[in-house]
Structure formats: C-alpha cells, structure tokens
Design an enzyme around this catalytic site. Structure first.
Site, PDB file in Angstrom:
ATOM      1  CB  CYS A   1      -7.113   3.347   6.946  1.00  0.00           C
ATOM      2  SG  CYS A   1      -6.953   3.181   5.199  1.00  0.00           S
TER       3      CYS A   1
ATOM      4  N   GLY B   1     -12.608   2.640  -4.705  1.00  0.00           N
ATOM      5  CA  GLY B   1     -13.850   2.438  -4.462  1.00  0.00           C
ATOM      6  C   GLY B   1     -14.347   1.411  -5.149  1.00  0.00           C
TER       7      GLY B   1
ATOM      8  CB  CYS C   1       3.050   5.391  -0.910  1.00  0.00           C
ATOM      9  SG  CYS C   1       3.530   6.821  -1.724  1.00  0.00           S
ATOM     10  CB  CYS C   2       1.733   2.240   3.468  1.00  0.00           C
ATOM     11  SG  CYS C   2      -0.202   2.525   3.028  1.00  0.00           S
TER      12      CYS C   2
END
Length: 394
Positions: free
Chosen positions: A82, A119, A213-214
């Site tokens: 990020c 992932g 939460c983004c």
C-alpha cells in the site's frame, strides 16, 4: 551533491469503484499527462520514470508511460504494497536530490477487483506469513473476517484496552472523513455519513464496521519532481519543495513485543516521522495539514500518535476537541483519505502528494486549509514499508 527538490506538477484522475474505470494503462497515462500539464513541461524533458502498482504483470509501468510518449527513458516498476505510490516518489526524489538527474516523474495506478485484498500466489511462502503468525500468537485468527481487518482491528483493540476509549471514537474518524470527501470531486464516496450510521453498518472485525474499512478503488495519480535549478531554468512553479522524506521498514519490535499496533507499523511510522522532522528542522507543532494512511479508522487513530501530532494516549481528546479537522490544530485527510477518497494501492501515495501540493500552493479549492505552509504525508504498506514526506511552501 544534494539538490533542493521541487514538486513542479501533480495530476490525479477521478477515483472509481472497480469495474467503472478505464484500464490501468489509460488511467496511468491520463494522470501523467495531467501532472505534465500542471508543471507546464513536455514529457521529453523527463529523464526517468518511477511507476508503482501492486496488481499487474511486469512492465505495466511501460504500458502506461508509453501512452504519454516513447522517449527511451528508464522506467522503473515499483511494488511496495500500500506504500507503493510513495515509494515511487521516494525513488524519484532521491534521484533528483542526488544530482543523478534533473527531472523525474513518479506515477502510480491500480485497477482493482471487488472484495478484500488477497495474494496472487498460493504455492510459495507469502510475504505476510510472518506477520500473520505473529497476529495468531497475539489474538488468534477469525476464519470469517478479512485478514487486513484483523490486523488493524487488533491494533484498535490494543489501543482500547490500554486507554479505555469507546468504539464511537473510531466511528467519529469515519464521519469526519466523509465530511471532508464531500468537498472533493475526485473522491469515490462523497456522501456524508453520521457516527450512528457508521456504528450501524455491519461489523467486519470488532471494533471495525464496514464503513470503517477503505474500499477497493481504481485510480491513478502522478507527480513531476525536479531540481530547483531545473525548475527555474524552465520557468516552472517552485512554490512546493520536499523538505524531508524517510522510508522505513520493520524492526524486531514488530514481531517480538506482542503489540498489534506495532505489527501494523506503529514503530515504522514513528521512526520515519522522527527522521523527517530532523531533516526539515521543524516539529509536529508546525504542521497545518496531513494526509495519512487511514486504511481503517483504527490506523488513523494510532497514527496521530505515531506521527507525534498528539502525545501517546491522547488521540481520543484530539478527536473530541476537533483538532483533526477544519478549525482545529491540524486538518487530517482533507481529501477524505483512503476511507472516502478511496485506496487504489499504487496511486494512493501520489494522490496524497497531489492533495498536499495543492494545499501548499493555495489551490485546493473546497478542501483548502487556509495558511498552510508545512504539510505532512504518511503512506504505510504492511510487509512492510512506511514513507513519510514533509512538504514546505517556499
């Protein structure tokens, strides 16, 4: 050799929900063109490109900048979770400051998919495995909750346990973010939400509700950085300079101290902030505006203290006193932050640069913080890397 580094141009495109954007290479080219136009220079003058993204095949950076021009310059692809966008900026700044080149572009983009982060490779050791093992030792693992929410929710729980704050304090951060984003036409979510609405949204991982939460986001942003001498030679804007910048990674405390706040990068943040303030010769009391990494409300709260905007244990008072918004001591995330503006991973750090550069120029329009002279940027990636950048108006 150490050149003063100017942020000569910035560009950003509208952030959107997944499925509503152009493809990554189009978004990237458009952000780069916007930064070049803002700087007022031709791409032919750019000597290197540092391009960040997380979800994409190798050389996506070339695919994006080739949409701007085919000049043969080095294109360095960057992936640092990020903090990818700020890592690209860090490398571009370093190249200019060292005297290796005079002008570089830092570009970041992300074309994301709906849902929680995950992932791409399951047949090998994952870079987050050690972090996950530490988390399990500290608080266990909930098979029903997204892993990222458990990391940052755990950090929020640790803070609540030590200082006795309520869940509503975290909700106030999200409500503030929505009020700021309502002023930002490039934010993905511009609707204002109340503390009550935040608290009533579905629980993801206590104390984090869905609105804390983004969201997965698509978007792109870019910056042109150059030496002050280059800027003056070409008649570019020299109002904003990078007065200090530091990138840190994890130390033993991340894994050895059993504190989820440290697992998610509190010490990386503190170490980078200390370095940056020392470089710039200023302190947290001098900062008027901050763009920090609010991937979850809990991270914004602990980062107030990590960046030394308020002493340890006083984040609740900082919020209740309104010191994190307009009319307070330091306006935090005037753009709406990751929570409301959105979080396209590779673009986030450069979107923060876009906002803060405009703040210091006095051209931020509806999000403007009056009289801003020093601005602080914090961009965090688990795995881990933290980039803190201090901008100054000169």
């Amino acid at each position: 050799m150490s050149n003063k580094v100017v942020v000569a141009g910035v560009g950003m495109i509208q952030f959107t929900k997944p499925g509503q954007s152009d493809e990554y290479h189009v978004m990237g080219a458009n952000a780069a063109k916007a930064a070049l136009a803002d700087a007022g220079i031709d791409y032919a003058l750019v000597q290197q490109a540092y391009v960040g993204y997380v979800y994409g095949d190798s050389t996506c950076g070339q695919a994006a900048v080739y949409g701007v021009g085919l000049t043969g310059i080095p294109v360095i692809n960057v992936n640092n979770n990020c903090s990818t966008g700020s890592t690209a900026l860090f490398l571009a700044r370093q190249a200019v400051e060292s005297g290796a080149i005079d002008c570089a572009i830092a570009l970041g983009f992300e074309q994301m998919q709906p849902g929680a982060l995950k992932g791409a490779w399951t047949d090998r050791t994952g870079p987050m495995d050690r972090f996950a093992k530490t988390m399990v030792q500290v608080q266990g693992f909930d098979e029903q909750a997204p892993r990222a929410a458990q990391f940052f929710g755990g950090a929020g729980r640790a803070y609540m346990q030590e200082y006795g704050i309520s869940r509503e304090i975290f909700a106030k951060i999200r409500a503030k973010a929505s009020q700021h984003a309502a002023r930002n036409p490039l934010a993905v979510f511009r609707n204002v939400v109340s503390v009550e609405e935040v608290m009533a949204s579905p629980m993801i991982f206590d104390p984090l509700t869905r609105l804390q939460c983004c969201p997965p986001t698509c978007g792109a942003a870019a910056a042109i950085v150059c030496s002050e001498a280059f800027a003056k030679k070409h008649g570019l804007n020299t109002d904003v300079v990078i007065a200090g910048q530091s990138m840190t990674t994890d130390r033993n405390s991340t894994f050895d101290e059993g504190d989820m706040r440290k697992v998610v990068g509190y010490d990386m943040t503190r170490n980078a902030a200390v370095s940056v303030f020392e470089q710039a010769g200023v302190g947290p009391q001098d900062i008027q505006v901050v763009e920090l990494h609010d991937c979850f409300t809990a991270n914004e709260l602990i980062t107030y203290e990590g960046l030394m905007l308020t002493p340890e244990g006083t984040a609740e008072k900082f919020i209740l006193d309104g010191d994190n918004t307009y009319g307070g001591r330091v306006v935090t995330n005037p753009s709406g932050g990751l929570l409301s503006k959105g979080h396209p991973l590779g673009a986030t750090g450069l979107a923060q640069c876009f906002e803060l550069t405009r703040q210091l120029r006095g051209t931020a329009a509806a999000t403007q913080v009056e009289g801003a002279r020093f601005a602080l940027q914090h961009n965090l990636g688990l795995g881990g890397a933290c980039v803190v950048t201090l901008y100054q108006r000169q």
